[in-house]
Design an enzyme around this catalytic site. Sequence first.
Site, PDB file in Angstrom:
ATOM      1  N   TYR A  54      -2.305  10.053 -16.788  1.00 50.64           N
ATOM      2  CA  TYR A  54      -1.430  10.232 -15.611  1.00 50.64           C
ATOM      3  C   TYR A  54      -0.952  11.681 -15.512  1.00 50.64           C
ATOM      4  O   TYR A  54      -0.781  12.211 -14.402  1.00 50.64           O
ATOM      5  CB  TYR A  54      -0.258   9.247 -15.649  1.00 50.64           C
ATOM      6  N   ARG A  57      -3.640  13.386 -13.625  1.00 50.63           N
ATOM      7  CA  ARG A  57      -3.680  13.003 -12.209  1.00 50.63           C
ATOM      8  C   ARG A  57      -2.476  13.568 -11.473  1.00 50.63           C
ATOM      9  O   ARG A  57      -2.570  13.928 -10.297  1.00 50.63           O
ATOM     10  CB  ARG A  57      -3.758  11.475 -12.084  1.00 50.63           C
ATOM     11  N   ASN A  88      -1.784   3.922  -2.856  1.00 46.35           N
ATOM     12  CA  ASN A  88      -1.897   5.211  -3.524  1.00 46.35           C
ATOM     13  C   ASN A  88      -0.589   5.592  -4.213  1.00 46.35           C
ATOM     14  O   ASN A  88       0.500   5.249  -3.731  1.00 46.35           O
ATOM     15  CB  ASN A  88      -2.284   6.299  -2.514  1.00 46.35           C
ATOM     16  N   HIS A 105       1.765   0.282  -5.558  1.00 43.82           N
ATOM     17  CA  HIS A 105       1.359   0.482  -6.962  1.00 43.82           C
ATOM     18  C   HIS A 105       2.135   1.592  -7.645  1.00 43.82           C
ATOM     19  O   HIS A 105       1.702   2.109  -8.669  1.00 43.82           O
ATOM     20  CB  HIS A 105      -0.156   0.759  -7.038  1.00 43.82           C
ATOM     21  N   GLY A 170      -9.452   3.399   4.162  1.00 45.05           N
ATOM     22  CA  GLY A 170      -9.839   3.925   2.852  1.00 45.05           C
ATOM     23  C   GLY A 170      -9.526   3.055   1.664  1.00 45.05           C
ATOM     24  O   GLY A 170      -9.091   3.542   0.617  1.00 45.05           O
ATOM     25  N   THR A 171      -9.762   1.725   1.804  1.00 41.55           N
ATOM     26  CA  THR A 171      -9.600   0.866   0.634  1.00 41.55           C
ATOM     27  C   THR A 171     -10.759  -0.112   0.562  1.00 41.55           C
ATOM     28  O   THR A 171     -11.216  -0.645   1.565  1.00 41.55           O
ATOM     29  CB  THR A 171      -8.257   0.095   0.644  1.00 41.55           C
TER      30      THR A 171
HETATM   31  N1  APR Z   1     -12.825   8.510   4.156  1.00 45.48           N
HETATM   32  C1  APR Z   1     -12.637   7.171   4.336  1.00 45.48           C
HETATM   33  N2  APR Z   1     -12.861   6.256   3.372  1.00 45.48           N
HETATM   34  C2  APR Z   1     -13.298   6.720   2.182  1.00 45.48           C
HETATM   35  C3  APR Z   1     -13.530   8.082   1.911  1.00 45.48           C
HETATM   36  C4  APR Z   1     -13.272   9.002   2.967  1.00 45.48           C
HETATM   37  N3  APR Z   1     -13.447  10.326   2.821  1.00 45.48           N
HETATM   38  N4  APR Z   1     -13.962   8.199   0.625  1.00 45.48           N
HETATM   39  C5  APR Z   1     -13.982   6.951   0.112  1.00 45.48           C
HETATM   40  N5  APR Z   1     -13.598   6.050   1.043  1.00 45.48           N
HETATM   41  C6  APR Z   1     -13.432   4.597   0.900  1.00 45.48           C
HETATM   42  C7  APR Z   1     -14.503   3.897   0.090  1.00 45.48           C
HETATM   43  O1  APR Z   1     -15.600   3.543   0.916  1.00 45.48           O
HETATM   44  C8  APR Z   1     -13.733   2.658  -0.398  1.00 45.48           C
HETATM   45  O2  APR Z   1     -13.738   1.634   0.574  1.00 45.48           O
HETATM   46  O3  APR Z   1     -12.228   4.391   0.201  1.00 45.48           O
HETATM   47  C9  APR Z   1     -12.312   3.194  -0.548  1.00 45.48           C
HETATM   48  C10 APR Z   1     -11.957   3.515  -1.990  1.00 45.48           C
HETATM   49  O4  APR Z   1     -11.950   2.298  -2.712  1.00 45.48           O
HETATM   50  P1  APR Z   1     -11.357   2.299  -4.199  1.00 45.48           P
HETATM   51  O5  APR Z   1     -11.886   3.473  -4.947  1.00 45.48           O
HETATM   52  O6  APR Z   1     -11.550   0.923  -4.746  1.00 45.48           O
HETATM   53  O7  APR Z   1      -9.786   2.577  -3.994  1.00 45.48           O
HETATM   54  P2  APR Z   1      -8.673   1.541  -3.558  1.00 45.48           P
HETATM   55  O8  APR Z   1      -9.223   0.499  -2.640  1.00 45.48           O
HETATM   56  O9  APR Z   1      -7.519   2.331  -3.099  1.00 45.48           O
HETATM   57  O10 APR Z   1      -8.297   0.844  -4.971  1.00 45.48           O
HETATM   58  C11 APR Z   1      -7.208  -0.048  -4.969  1.00 45.48           C
HETATM   59  O11 APR Z   1      -7.376  -0.215  -7.362  1.00 45.48           O
HETATM   60  O12 APR Z   1      -7.664   0.795  -9.376  1.00 45.48           O
HETATM   61  C12 APR Z   1      -6.728   0.275  -8.535  1.00 45.48           C
HETATM   62  O13 APR Z   1      -4.470   0.838  -8.470  1.00 45.48           O
HETATM   63  C13 APR Z   1      -5.729   1.304  -8.107  1.00 45.48           C
HETATM   64  O14 APR Z   1      -4.596   1.484  -5.980  1.00 45.48           O
HETATM   65  C14 APR Z   1      -5.877   1.354  -6.601  1.00 45.48           C
HETATM   66  C15 APR Z   1      -6.496   0.013  -6.280  1.00 45.48           C
END
Ligand code: APR
Length: 226
Positions: A54, A57, A88, A105, A170-171
């Site tokens: 952390y 990060r 995030n 989170h 973006g998730t």
């Molecule tokens: N623009 C839009 N979307 C994007 C981009 C971008 N430039 N780059 C990546 N993505 C998308 C990917 O296609 C994916 O759908 O963002 C998403 C990232 O997914 P993850 O890496 O799984 O992140 P997230 O969904 O935030 O993870 C959720 O998992 O590990 C835990 O606590 C952590 O909060 C996190 C949670």
Amino acid sequence: MKPKLIVLTGAGISAESGLRTFRDSDGLWEGYDIYEVASPMGWEKNPTLVQDFYNMRRKDVMAASPNSAHTLLAKLEEWYDVRIITQNIDDLHERGGSTRVLHLHGEILKKRSVLNDTELYPVLEDIQMGELAPDGGQFRPHVVWFGEAVTMIEPAVLEIVQADIFVLIGTSLNVYPAAGLVDYLRPGVPRYIIDKKIPPVKGSDYHLIEKPATEGMAELMELLKK
Ligand code: APR
């Protein structure tokens, strides 16, 4: 009364600010074992490794700047009552100008004692082992680890059920209970997804914008601005 625009964001919205996502090809979980660096077991086994994860990060977050996806979301507050629910732990939504941000989170720029999960302190430098809170407990990042309760999920549900418009940005929708929030949307609420690779999501009534967040938000602004 402005219409309520509820936004659920993930790591993808901060990708263009240079912060790594988790599950993309160069994602954080490629290089680390989740349970070693982001779980109570990992903390028990090797707290220094967790602190270092952390601390690194946190430096990245402080060196990053909000991108136009963050700032355009803030601009939507001119016409909408915008409530951001984010997975995030960075502060880019706040630095981008959003005024209502709910961190499901936790927040990497806050720390707390291992003995108390409500007394929060700002942190802008490394947290060291041996650095104790006033209650004598070791300081740790104010971040929800895998296996820990997501205490902000109830307030997040209360936001989602009020949505007049919903935007998912973006998730990968891999992690619950965050991913389950979409199930609380009232039927018929206009809903949009912005992602460079649209994740699988139940229901076919989403307006899909399969673009990077900055381009996707520019397109969404044309659809939503008044
Ligand atoms: N623009 C839009 N979307 C994007 C981009 C971008 N430039 N780059 C990546 N993505 C998308 C990917 O296609 C994916 O759908 O963002 C998403 C990232 O997914 P993850 O890496 O799984 O992140 P997230 O969904 O935030 O993870 C959720 O998992 O590990 C835990 O606590 C952590 O909060 C996190 C949670």
